[in-house]
Design a protein around this motif. Structure first.
Motif, mmCIF file in Angstrom:
data_model
loop_
_atom_site.group_PDB
_atom_site.id
_atom_site.type_symbol
_atom_site.label_atom_id
_atom_site.label_comp_id
_atom_site.label_asym_id
_atom_site.label_seq_id
_atom_site.Cartn_x
_atom_site.Cartn_y
_atom_site.Cartn_z
ATOM 1 N N LEU A 47 -4.992 65.353 75.702
ATOM 2 C CA LEU A 47 -4.693 64.055 76.298
ATOM 3 C C LEU A 47 -3.246 64.031 76.737
ATOM 4 O O LEU A 47 -2.377 64.589 76.065
ATOM 5 C CB LEU A 47 -4.884 62.947 75.254
ATOM 6 C CG LEU A 47 -6.264 62.809 74.612
ATOM 7 C CD1 LEU A 47 -6.130 62.181 73.232
ATOM 8 C CD2 LEU A 47 -7.164 61.964 75.481
ATOM 9 N N THR A 59 -1.263 65.439 73.706
ATOM 10 C CA THR A 59 -1.913 65.483 72.399
ATOM 11 C C THR A 59 -3.030 66.515 72.434
ATOM 12 O O THR A 59 -3.859 66.489 73.348
ATOM 13 C CB THR A 59 -2.526 64.111 72.060
ATOM 14 O OG1 THR A 59 -1.488 63.142 72.019
ATOM 15 C CG2 THR A 59 -3.245 64.147 70.725
ATOM 16 N N ARG A 61 -6.237 67.674 70.425
ATOM 17 C CA ARG A 61 -7.158 67.226 69.368
ATOM 18 C C ARG A 61 -7.952 68.428 68.851
ATOM 19 O O ARG A 61 -8.523 69.173 69.650
ATOM 20 C CB ARG A 61 -8.102 66.163 69.945
ATOM 21 C CG ARG A 61 -9.039 65.557 68.930
ATOM 22 C CD ARG A 61 -9.822 64.403 69.538
ATOM 23 N NE ARG A 61 -8.960 63.258 69.841
ATOM 24 C CZ ARG A 61 -9.346 62.186 70.546
ATOM 25 N NH1 ARG A 61 -10.569 62.124 71.008
ATOM 26 N NH2 ARG A 61 -8.510 61.195 70.765
ATOM 27 N N ALA A 63 -10.794 69.967 65.810
ATOM 28 C CA ALA A 63 -11.812 69.618 64.827
ATOM 29 C C ALA A 63 -11.292 69.861 63.419
ATOM 30 O O ALA A 63 -10.395 70.670 63.201
ATOM 31 C CB ALA A 63 -13.055 70.466 65.059
ATOM 32 N N GLU A 97 -4.629 65.726 65.235
ATOM 33 C CA GLU A 97 -3.984 65.726 66.543
ATOM 34 C C GLU A 97 -2.550 66.232 66.438
ATOM 35 O O GLU A 97 -1.766 65.763 65.610
ATOM 36 C CB GLU A 97 -4.000 64.314 67.153
ATOM 37 C CG GLU A 97 -5.403 63.903 67.569
ATOM 38 C CD GLU A 97 -5.469 62.551 68.279
ATOM 39 O OE1 GLU A 97 -6.448 62.330 68.996
ATOM 40 O OE2 GLU A 97 -4.551 61.719 68.106
#
Lengths: 376, 426
Positions: A47, A59, A61, A63, A97
């Motif tokens: 992002l 950002t 992200r 898992a 994140e």
């Protein structure tokens, strides 16, 4: 001076709450608090937020299994120290994140994450499947009807391509709760995986006296299936206990929550129900509950093939059939639930017809329906 | 503690998703009780049933919540998890961490716990998974003294409040979710730590109607940011969406070719109130008809922003199905200013009004949403002194069974049946 067991109340600190959030935010976040103008998903899992000051925050992200070790967290800290100035955050759906304040820092971060095997897959953004919100299961809970972390691992392995891509009509939120207590919002998820019991509680007459408040156990049953009863314990003594009218039991397990002498978990009785079509967001349509489409699938350890294959099938069919922006529930309502069952090749059973309270709201009271294979 | 054979769990080390089994095995190198976590879990995979006993009340002095007792039902086989209590730490608003803070928590848990955690629990807490009763007090001492960190809630109390990341990294947040979450957490420390309620009570704060913290589905008090003026439109940016220069939905659909962006099909026609239309390449919104669903803003974040007069809608009474079925929260206060300047006074008054009534009238283990169902929404609105408005309902009732009160009816209910009989023979 540390804790003194001889004097536990000495020097005690209580009610201080959590640390203040501003102490824990990376500088780019702190400096642009409330000033963000827009965001963009530049690639799956990445992002970009742009501030009115011109500042940028990228950002990444990744898992996470939610059930993670301190060594794993320390590895996350190593990554954040190396690339992110010593800060990171977690999402409400158990992702982690990593944030950087310039594009130049993005690729080295992505390369580093990629170099660490399958520990930090990048994704979970936009029109895809993000991480599964889930509960404890057999790893830590006393009332589960299935495991949580293992089912989640097996399901996410199966739909992994949708975690790392954004090719679905809209986001798909999967959630798992290992019993009806639902320690998570699985009742409003696109696909809910729910542990259920199917055998009524046993009554442990040897233990119930003294262990349980009988009136609470009786009151715990929403269907009045539990009554006071005399019973004989192992020693041949008559004890005050309860009896269960099994034909009234809806297997909610609330009696066991209130009374440990009424266990109902069982290897053959327990398994998983699948509910579909819920949503939280108010976007377009109002929030919706998930609806029960498969009443039972067995706990086939260690990888729950019946569950993983049906989840994959629902997502695949939805991916092909739904309009852009349509959530699974919106799609099912547009095509009609009869079409949903047909297209997803899910056998319709009488168990999907509500016969609990307010059930009438879900019965069809119009001549409008579609002719599907269900009508012979 | 020796390693156990775990052929079933070993199957969960395969595949592209991060494996908790691999992770627990790694942690076992310095925390050998992790072998017993895997051993007992393997037994559950074989037996298809849990091996944790029911309950067990443990805690730290002076608190009635924050620690959840857990004991193995096969402790001789797996002594490393004989006691395996959960410690809930109150997470920081927005779940940002410095690595220094996280490492300190890891070190504490290395010393006093199993080394396993949940980042995070469903309610929001940072969950430390598995310790023994004797470790609880020393852990709490170091937590409060050295880490400046407190426990979260459990049991019939105010559960640890949680929020979305709000204004810290989202352009849509209409309220400062982190500020209000932190302020309410600090104000109600006693209610979090010392259970005095009929049942659990949850606060969740979302910055906009996308509701990323799922507050409408699972919180007794759901605070969702909104606005009451007009959506802010940048018509130049609208044209850039039309020309394809800006990607629709912030690029969320970029993995598939959905064709050229079609504002009519993708925005105007999907608007639930049909309050938008195009005049040439200018987007018109009839804001008086808008219900603030967020769809158009989600699709064109660079062209559309929530209005500037911002506050929150307050909804009450969501819960999961146990017992009488799941409930979404019911809209109670359509618009409230949520301001740090007056210490969130309006919100505090509402919260305390609800609690005063619920603590008096709620039954044991009855969530406030169930109490409201039992007495009816009209009664609840009267209790809170909230004026009834059509926004409280989806549609008016279709039955005529109104609970009229004596004083609402001309002449009241006291009548003389003998007088009646003088005019109406039996």
């Amino acid at each position: 001076m540390g804790y003194d067991p001889q004097n536990p109340m000495a020097d005690r600190i209580t009610d201080i709450g959590p640390p203040h959030y501003t102490e824990l935010m990376p500088p780019v976040i702190k400096a642009n608090f409330g000033k963000w103008l827009y965001h963009e998903i530049v690639q799956p899992g990445v992002l970009l937020h742009v501030s009115e000051t011109g500042a940028e925050c990228y950002t990444v992200r990744v898992a996470s299994a939610r059930l993670i070790s301190i060594d794993h967290i320390r590895e996350m800290c190593d990554i954040a120290d190396k690339h992110c100035g010593g800060y990171l955050r977690f999402t409400t759906r158990n992702n982690a994140e990593f944030m950087v304040d310039s594009k130049a820092k993005l690729q080295p971060l992505l390369d580093d994450l990629k170099s660490r095997g399958n520990k930090f897959p990048v994704g979970g953004t936009g029109a895809g499947v993000t991480n599964i919100v889930h509960t404890q299961g057999w790893v830590h809970c006393h009332t589960p009807a299935t495991d949580a972390s293992g089912v989640v691992k097996a399901v996410m392995d199966e739909v992994f391509e949708y975690f790392t891509s954004m090719k679905l009509p809209a986001q798909v939120r999967i959630a798992l709760a290992c019993c009806l207590n639902m320690c998570g919002a699985v009742h409003a998820s696109d696909i809910a995986i729910l542990g259920i019991h199917r055998k009524p509680p046993m009554v442990d007459h040897d233990a119930i006296t003294g262990l349980c408040e009988l009136p609470l156990a009786i009151a715990a049953c929403p269907l009045g299936a539990i009554k006071p009863a005399k019973a004989t314990n192992e020693k041949g003594e008559e004890v005050k206990s309860v009896s269960v009218n099994a034909s009234r039991c809806m297997f909610c397990g609330n009696c066991y929550t209130m009374c440990p002498a009424m266990p109902l978990a069982d290897p053959e009785g327990d398994g998983i129900a699948i509910l579909v079509g819920g949503k939280i967001s108010n976007s377009k349509s109002a929030p919706k509950f998930s609806k029960l489409v498969i009443p039972f699938l067995p706990n086939n350890t260690p990888r729950w093939p019946e569950v993983t294959s049906v989840v994959k099938r629902i997502v695949d069919v939805y991916a092909k059939d739904a309009h852009k922006y349509e959530r699974i529930g919106e799609w099912a309502e547009r095509i009609g639930w009869e079409k949903f069952f047909e297209k997803c090749d899910i056998p319709f059973t009488i168990k999907s017809i509500d016969d609990y309270r307010l059930a009438y709201n879900t019965w069809r009271t119009t001549t409008q329906f579609k002719f599907t294979s269900h009508i012979k | 503690m020796p390693k156990h054979d775990t052929p079933l769990l070993d199957e969960l080390e395969k595949g592209p998703w991060p494996s908790f089994v691999t992770d627990i095995k790694r942690q076992a190198a310095t925390k050998p009780e992790c072998w017993d976590i895997l051993g007992q879990l393997e037994l559950s995979y074989r037996d298809k049933i849990t091996h944790w006993k029911h309950g067990g009340i443990v805690g730290v002095f002076g608190y009635g919540g924050g620690i959840v007792g857990r004991y193995s039902d096969v402790p001789t086989k797996f002594p490393g998890v004989a006691h395996f209590h959960t410690v809930r730490l109150n997470q920081p608003s927005g779940m940002y961490y410095s690595t220094a803070k996280l490492r300190a928590i890891c070190d504490l848990w290395q010393k006093y716990g199993s080394g396993m955690t949940n980042m995070h629990g469903s309610t929001g807490d940072l969950v430390l998974l598995g310790t023994t009763t004797p470790n609880l007090e020393p852990l709490f001492y170091e937590l409060t003294h050295n880490l400046n960190q407190d426990l979260g809630g459990s049991g019939s109390n105010l559960r640890t409040p949680s929020c979305c990341l709000g204004k810290s990294r989202c352009e849509w947040a209409c309220i400062d979710t982190q500020a209000v979450c932190y302020a309410m957490t600090m104000k109600y420390q006693d209610e979090i730590h010392r259970p005095a309620f009929p049942y659990k009570f949850k606060f969740k704060f979302s910055g906009c109607p996308n509701d990323c913290v799922a507050s409408i589905a699972r919180s007794d008090l759901s605070v969702i940011g909104t606005w009451r003026d007009n959506i802010r439109i940048d018509q130049a940016a609208v044209k850039k969406y039309l020309s394809g220069e800006y990607k629709s939905n912030a690029g969320a659909h970029s993995g598939r070719d959905w064709g050229k962006f079609d504002i009519k099909k993708e925005v105007v026609n999907l608007c639930p109130t049909k309050c938008m239309h195009m005049e040439g390449d200018t987007l018109k919104i009839d804001d008086a008809e808008c219900t603030r669903c967020m769809h158009c803003i989600n699709v064109m974040p660079r062209a559309l922003r929530p209005g500037a007069e911002q506050g929150a809608t307050i909804l009450v009474g969501a819960k999961a199905p146990i017992l009488d079925g799941a409930q979404f929260a019911t809209m109670i206060i359509p618009f409230m200013k949520v301001d740090a300047e007056n210490e969130f006074e309006d919100l505090v008054n509402l919260i305390e009004g609800i609690w005063d009534w619920w603590m008096e009238n709620g039954k044991n283990r009855e969530r406030v949403g169930e109490s409201i169902q039992r007495v009816g929404l009209p009664t609840f609105l009267k209790v809170l002194n909230v004026e009834p408005i059509p926004q409280h309902i989806r549609e008016p009732r279709s039955n005529p069974y109104v609970f009229w009160e004596s004083e609402e009816v001309e002449g009241g209910w006291d009548r003389d049946v003998r007088e009646f009989r003088k005019r109406h023979a039996q």
